[in-house]
Design an enzyme around this catalytic site. Structure first.
Site, PDB file in Angstrom:
ATOM      1  N   PHE A 468       0.800  -1.234   0.000  1.00  0.00           N
ATOM      2  CA  PHE A 468       0.000   0.000   0.000  1.00  0.00           C
ATOM      3  C   PHE A 468       0.831   1.282   0.000  1.00  0.00           C
ATOM      4  CE2 PHE A 468      -1.899  -3.125   3.113  1.00  0.00           C
ATOM      5  CZ  PHE A 468      -2.625  -3.823   2.164  1.00  0.00           C
ATOM      6  N   HIS A 469       1.962   1.299  -0.705  1.00  0.00           N
ATOM      7  CA  HIS A 469       2.813   2.484  -0.699  1.00  0.00           C
ATOM      8  C   HIS A 469       3.170   2.991  -2.099  1.00  0.00           C
ATOM      9  CE1 HIS A 469       4.368   0.729   3.377  1.00  0.00           C
ATOM     10  NE2 HIS A 469       3.199   1.342   3.508  1.00  0.00           N
TER      11      HIS A 469
END
Length: 557
Positions: A468-469
């Site tokens: 999730f980056h």
């Protein structure tokens, strides 16, 4: 027309909420904050473990998917992104990590003056209210609350000791003098509740008459006069609106939608814009390029002792968890999923600093936010900190409601492939250590049949996922870099009164979770915006009132 403002902020996420709050501290400045999603009024947003619910909520989550990725055996990877006040800080895994000194010094070495670690540290400190109080590396009264995981856990303790047997020292602060070590994470929680930027920054500012917050308001494009941004178009309740900015437009829509808005507005790679009939206002070939992400590879184990799986799979266990949270604001419901972690070198002969990160969960599932396994399980999730693979995010339609095409190109370099294999071997070494072996009944995935480098790489391709980056798609850089979208003050090159302030601004991905760094970047951006406004108008030096070295946060919580 919805009116005229000094500043328009697009996106009320990890960065946008900070910008709107800080800029509206001056009552003479009018700020409009646009958020495509609804208010953050779901109980599941505020309960730390609730992101297992919001992970799949189309109301609070964009629920994106990448294009089929060749490096992942042509799988399309699910990419959740926050769509509510607080953005991803309202649905993320809560872990507060800043990254390594070397990350920011590298940004400065690339020509981005003002972005070294020593120059950014005061903004980390200013943003933070750490449970442990103020210190050389931490803030004690900032808007972003950060707290310890209170209770020790038998499995986490075994992992920390097992990492020690691999040469990784125990640490009680991943955000202190050095990152390397194994220990418990600090979380963006406070007294058993999630602490998003909406809660820490935006909520105390909502009663200001000079701050207008519009939810369910999706930006569809910029209003440009020549090569100056003068406003934003957006849709709310099915009706199109325009808002004008006399000062600046600040894009904080995230690493996927900030470049999308630029491209929809005629700013970006000419070939991409022309493909969809969008007139080229200003050609910037780097818009949407340089996409980076941390690839998560999950090693799962069946444990010899009960884990959170057992509690979640039992009605009595669920009741006990709920009671623990209700009475004491503690237990798994108060700390989310990942409690412990480790920063270490998977390739010690090549890495000058830790190159992988572990997230250790006392539960197991096939994917983040998925249903837990029917057995007592735990997870050693590992990711490469500084991937070399680069992808892109390009519009695939002139319709702003159509998501951009996301192409991460995971595992597209030799280093990334070798690090994936080495990270799984590091996980196995810890799981097989004398300290942890008594807790391991069996390795579920990758499983005992995966022994060679080729088999472990194939497992990574078949089961790897985002952590999730996504970052880097509007990177800042020097003028001589044709792919640099922003200058070192986060201004879009060639367009006046327009900045991008979010993960897309990062030239390279930081070594760890991205929420804390983005908050600090936004704090710094506010000072740059105020300083530039002062220089342009000759007014008082308002930036002096925001010196992070001398003054605590003015938005108290």
């Amino acid at each position: 027309m919805k009116g005229s403002y000094d500043y328009i902020v697009v996106g009320a996420g990890s960065a946008g909420a900070v910008l709107a709050s800080r800029l509206s501290e001056n009552p003479a400045v009018n700020v409009l904050l646009l958020e495509a999603g609804p208010k953050d009024n779901s109980f599941w947003i505020h309960l730390p473990i609730g992101y297992g619910k919001t992970m799949w909520s189309k109301k609070y989550n964009w629920c994106f998917h990448t294009e089929p990725d060749p490096g992942m055996n042509n799988r399309s990877i699910y990419w959740p992104r926050g769509k509510t006040l607080g953005g991803c800080s309202s649905i993320n895994g809560l872990i507060y990590i800043r990254g390594q000194r070397e990350d920011y010094d590298h940004w400065a070495e690339l020509g981005n003056s003002g972005w070294s670690y020593d120059e950014l540290l005061p903004y980390f400190i200013r943003s933070e209210r750490n449970q442990r109080g103020a210190s050389e590396y931490h803030g004690g009264d900032g808007p972003l609350s950060v707290s310890d995981i209170g209770d020790k856990n038998e499995l986490i303790e075994a992992f920390i000791s097992g990492a020690g047997e691999s040469g990784v020292p125990r640490t009680d602060d991943f955000n202190g003098e050095k990152q390397e070590g194994a220990g418990y994470y600090q979380l963006t929680t406070w007294k058993g509740w999630r602490w998003s930027t909406a809660k820490g920054y935006l909520k105390p500012a909502r009663n200001r008459s000079n701050l207008t917050v519009e939810t369910n308001a999706q930006a569809t494009g910029l209003i440009l006069e020549g090569k100056r941004a003068v406003g934003v178009r957006y849709v709310q309740g099915g009706i199109s609106h325009e808002a004008r900015a006399t000062g600046e437009v600040l894009l904080s829509a995230g690493a996927l939608q900030s470049p999308q808005l630029l491209q929809l507005s005629g700013i970006g790679p000419a070939a991409v814009l022309q493909k969809f009939g969008i007139p080229v206002v200003h050609e910037l070939p780097g818009v949407g390029e340089n996409l980076q992400d941390h690839l998560q590879i999950r090693a799962t184990y069946e444990a010899t002792i009960p884990t959170t799986n057992d509690q979640l799979n039992s009605l009595i266990g669920q009741a006990k968890l709920g009671l623990q949270w209700l009475l004491h604001r503690s237990g798994p419901l108060a700390v989310g999923i990942n409690q412990g972690g480790c920063f270490m070198k998977a390739l010690p002969d090549e890495a000058k600093s830790p190159d992988i990160q572990f997230h250790v969960a006392t539960l197991s599932a096939d994917m983040a936010g998925g249903s837990v396994h029917p057995f007592s399980g735990f997870t050693l999730s590992v990711c490469q900190l500084r991937p070399e693979s680069r992808g892109h995010a390009h519009i695939q339609s002139a319709d702003p409601m159509v998501p951009p095409a996301m192409v991460p190109n995971y595992l597209s370099t030799d280093l990334d492939r070798r690090t994936a294999v080495a990270s799984l071997r590091a996980a196995r070494a810890i799981a097989e250590s004398a300290s942890m072996k008594p807790y391991v009944k069996r390795e579920v995935k990758p499983g005992p049949d995966a022994t060679t480098d080729e088999e472990l790489l194939e497992f990574s391709r078949n089961h790897g996922a985002t952590i999730f980056h996504p970052s880097g798609t509007c990177k800042m850089g020097v003028a001589s870099d044709p792919m640099a979208v922003l200058d070192e003050r986060l201004r879009v090159r060639g367009i006046e009164a327009l900045r991008v302030i979010d993960c897309s601004s990062m030239p390279t991905l930081v070594s760890g979770n991205t929420n804390g760094p983005v908050v600090a970047m936004a704090e710094k951006a506010v000072d740059m915006i105020l300083e530039d406004a002062r220089k342009g108008s000759g007014s008082e030096d308002v930036s002096a009132r925001h010196d992070p070295k001398t003054e605590p946060a003015t938005t108290s919580v």
